[in-house]
Design an enzyme around this catalytic site. Structure first.
Site, short mmCIF file in Angstrom:
data_model
loop_
_atom_site.label_atom_id
_atom_site.label_comp_id
_atom_site.label_asym_id
_atom_site.label_seq_id
_atom_site.Cartn_x
_atom_site.Cartn_y
_atom_site.Cartn_z
N TYR A 78 0.85 -1.20 0.00
CA TYR A 78 0.00 0.00 0.00
C TYR A 78 0.89 1.26 0.00
O TYR A 78 0.68 2.18 -0.79
CB TYR A 78 -0.91 -0.05 1.23
CG TYR A 78 -1.75 1.17 1.48
CD1 TYR A 78 -2.77 1.54 0.62
CD2 TYR A 78 -1.54 1.96 2.63
CE1 TYR A 78 -3.55 2.66 0.87
CE2 TYR A 78 -2.32 3.06 2.90
CZ TYR A 78 -3.33 3.42 2.02
OH TYR A 78 -4.10 4.52 2.28
N LYS A 118 1.15 4.12 -2.92
CA LYS A 118 0.88 5.54 -2.69
C LYS A 118 2.13 6.40 -2.95
O LYS A 118 2.01 7.57 -3.30
CB LYS A 118 0.35 5.74 -1.27
CG LYS A 118 -1.05 5.15 -1.05
CD LYS A 118 -2.14 5.92 -1.79
CE LYS A 118 -3.53 5.56 -1.26
NZ LYS A 118 -4.60 6.37 -1.84
P1 NDP Z 1 -13.21 4.05 2.80
O1 NDP Z 1 -12.99 2.57 2.79
O2 NDP Z 1 -14.25 4.64 3.66
O3 NDP Z 1 -13.46 4.58 1.31
C1 NDP Z 1 -12.92 3.99 0.18
C2 NDP Z 1 -13.83 4.29 -0.98
O4 NDP Z 1 -13.28 3.67 -2.15
C3 NDP Z 1 -15.22 3.74 -0.78
O5 NDP Z 1 -16.16 4.64 -1.30
C4 NDP Z 1 -15.19 2.45 -1.61
O6 NDP Z 1 -16.48 2.18 -2.08
C5 NDP Z 1 -14.28 2.88 -2.75
N1 NDP Z 1 -13.68 1.74 -3.44
C6 NDP Z 1 -12.81 0.83 -2.95
N2 NDP Z 1 -12.48 -0.06 -3.90
C7 NDP Z 1 -13.16 0.31 -5.02
C8 NDP Z 1 -13.24 -0.21 -6.35
N3 NDP Z 1 -12.55 -1.29 -6.74
N4 NDP Z 1 -14.03 0.41 -7.24
C9 NDP Z 1 -14.75 1.50 -6.88
N5 NDP Z 1 -14.72 2.05 -5.65
C10 NDP Z 1 -13.94 1.45 -4.73
O7 NDP Z 1 -11.79 4.67 3.17
P2 NDP Z 1 -11.25 6.17 3.29
O8 NDP Z 1 -12.31 7.16 3.10
O9 NDP Z 1 -10.46 6.21 4.52
O10 NDP Z 1 -10.23 6.19 2.06
C11 NDP Z 1 -10.24 7.19 1.06
C12 NDP Z 1 -8.83 7.44 0.60
O11 NDP Z 1 -8.07 7.94 1.70
C13 NDP Z 1 -8.08 6.20 0.10
O12 NDP Z 1 -7.35 6.54 -1.05
C14 NDP Z 1 -7.15 5.86 1.25
O13 NDP Z 1 -6.00 5.20 0.80
C15 NDP Z 1 -6.85 7.25 1.78
N6 NDP Z 1 -6.36 7.29 3.16
C16 NDP Z 1 -7.13 6.87 4.21
C17 NDP Z 1 -6.64 6.93 5.51
C18 NDP Z 1 -7.41 6.49 6.71
O14 NDP Z 1 -6.81 6.40 7.81
N7 NDP Z 1 -8.69 6.23 6.61
C19 NDP Z 1 -5.27 7.43 5.78
C20 NDP Z 1 -4.57 7.87 4.62
C21 NDP Z 1 -5.10 7.79 3.36
P3 NDP Z 1 -17.14 0.73 -2.27
O15 NDP Z 1 -16.73 -0.12 -1.11
O16 NDP Z 1 -18.58 1.07 -2.34
O17 NDP Z 1 -16.60 0.23 -3.58
#
Ligand code: NDP
Length: 277
Positions: A160, A164
């Protein structure tokens, strides 16, 4: 007048967490928004929240790693709203070994491939498809990275972090290519944010909550003493999406982590205690 009045924004991964908060914020501040994710129910929930605030919404359910989903995202936005001004590449995920016992390069390259597909390849492909439309509108792109991409190592999520780091380099290189056409690209790097992210990784609901509380209560993990909220990240994304506020910022990554990435382990051990021992 609202900050994003007349603008059209695509926000990937907006069925939950940071993406949902960003869609809601941009929408409340005047943007028409395209939201996307695989989970129809969670996507509908985001759409309902937006509609209650009078926001014009386009909903695309699908897997962003698939070409058809990327094409629908762009084409349906153009059909419904006529243009694209802002692209928030927020979608992202980490994957564990199914039995949770292996970490780092002991996990298979199948997991590495999945990780690169969702975090890097789909981002590049989405940008490629939006690029001509963003050039027409002199638009903005904001990528969502993480502090796991930076100088410190997060050994439980090697692939991961690697993916990133590629996003960070993509932001730096592509921003210079795009700014010649009047399009800006920047990124944000969150630290720990209390979202369903850890559940998506495979941890149960109570485990994710426990981790959030533990980090928040240990200032060597989060110096500010609170887990980040999706809205904290959304506000910074909105700042970068607003040319009036951030026009001279190009190709940068803004860290939003309550101080986490500044902690050096040695400094968390008491010097008097060391000398007494
Ligand atoms: P969530 O899991 O809440 O959100 C992830 C989103 O991505 C969901 O809407 C999910 O929707 C969507 N998603 C995942 N896989 C797919 C796919 N194959 N196709 C379409 N949609 C997809 O996590 P976060 O809000 O925390 O994450 C958002 C971003 O922030 C990411 O890039 C993550 O790496 C980054 N981030 C998060 C941190 C944290 O601590 N939470 C820290 C640092 C960065 P669905 O399941 O409906 O497909």
């Amino acid at each position: 007048m609202s900050r994003f009045a007349g603008k059209v924004a695509i926000i990937t991964g907006s069925s939950s967490g940071i993406g949902r908060a960003t869609a809601v914020l941009l929408g409340k501040e005047g943007a028409k928004v395209t939201i996307t994710g695989r989970n129809q129910k969670r996507l509908e929930d985001t759409a309902q929240t937006l509609k209650k605030s009078g926001v014009d919404v386009n909903l695309v359910a699908g897997d962003i790693t698939k070409t058809a989903c990327q094409e629908t995202l762009v084409e349906s936005s153009l059909k419904k709203f006529g243009k694209i001004n802002i692209l928030v590449n927020n979608v992202g995920a980490a994957f564990n070994d199914p039995d949770l016992t292996k970490t780092g390069i002991d996990t298979g390259v199948d997991i590495l491939r999945k990780t690169l597909d969702i975090n890097v390849i789909s981002m590049v492909e989405t940008i490629q498809k939006c690029k001509p439309h963003l050039i027409k509108t002199q638009g903005e792109i904001i990528n969502v990275s993480t502090i796991a991409s930076q100088q410190s190592s997060f050994i439980h999520y090697t692939y991961y972090g690697m993916a990133k780091s590629a996003v960070d380099q993509l932001t730096r290189c592509t921003s210079l290519e795009l700014i010649k056409h009047g399009v800006r690209m920047n990124s944000v790097s969150p630290g720990f944010v209390d979202t369903p992210f850890l559940n998506a990784v495979g941890l149960p609901e109570n485990a994710a909550k426990k981790v959030a509380e533990y980090y928040a209560n240990n200032r060597d993990c989060i110096p500010s003493g609170v887990a980040g909220k999706s809205e904290d990240i959304a506000k910074c994304i909105a700042f970068l999406a607003d040319r009036n506020s951030s026009s001279y910022i190009v190709g940068q990554t803004i860290v939003i982590d309550g101080g986490t990435s500044l902690v050096v382990a040695m400094s968390t051990h008491s010097l008097p205690k060391i000398l007494d021992s």
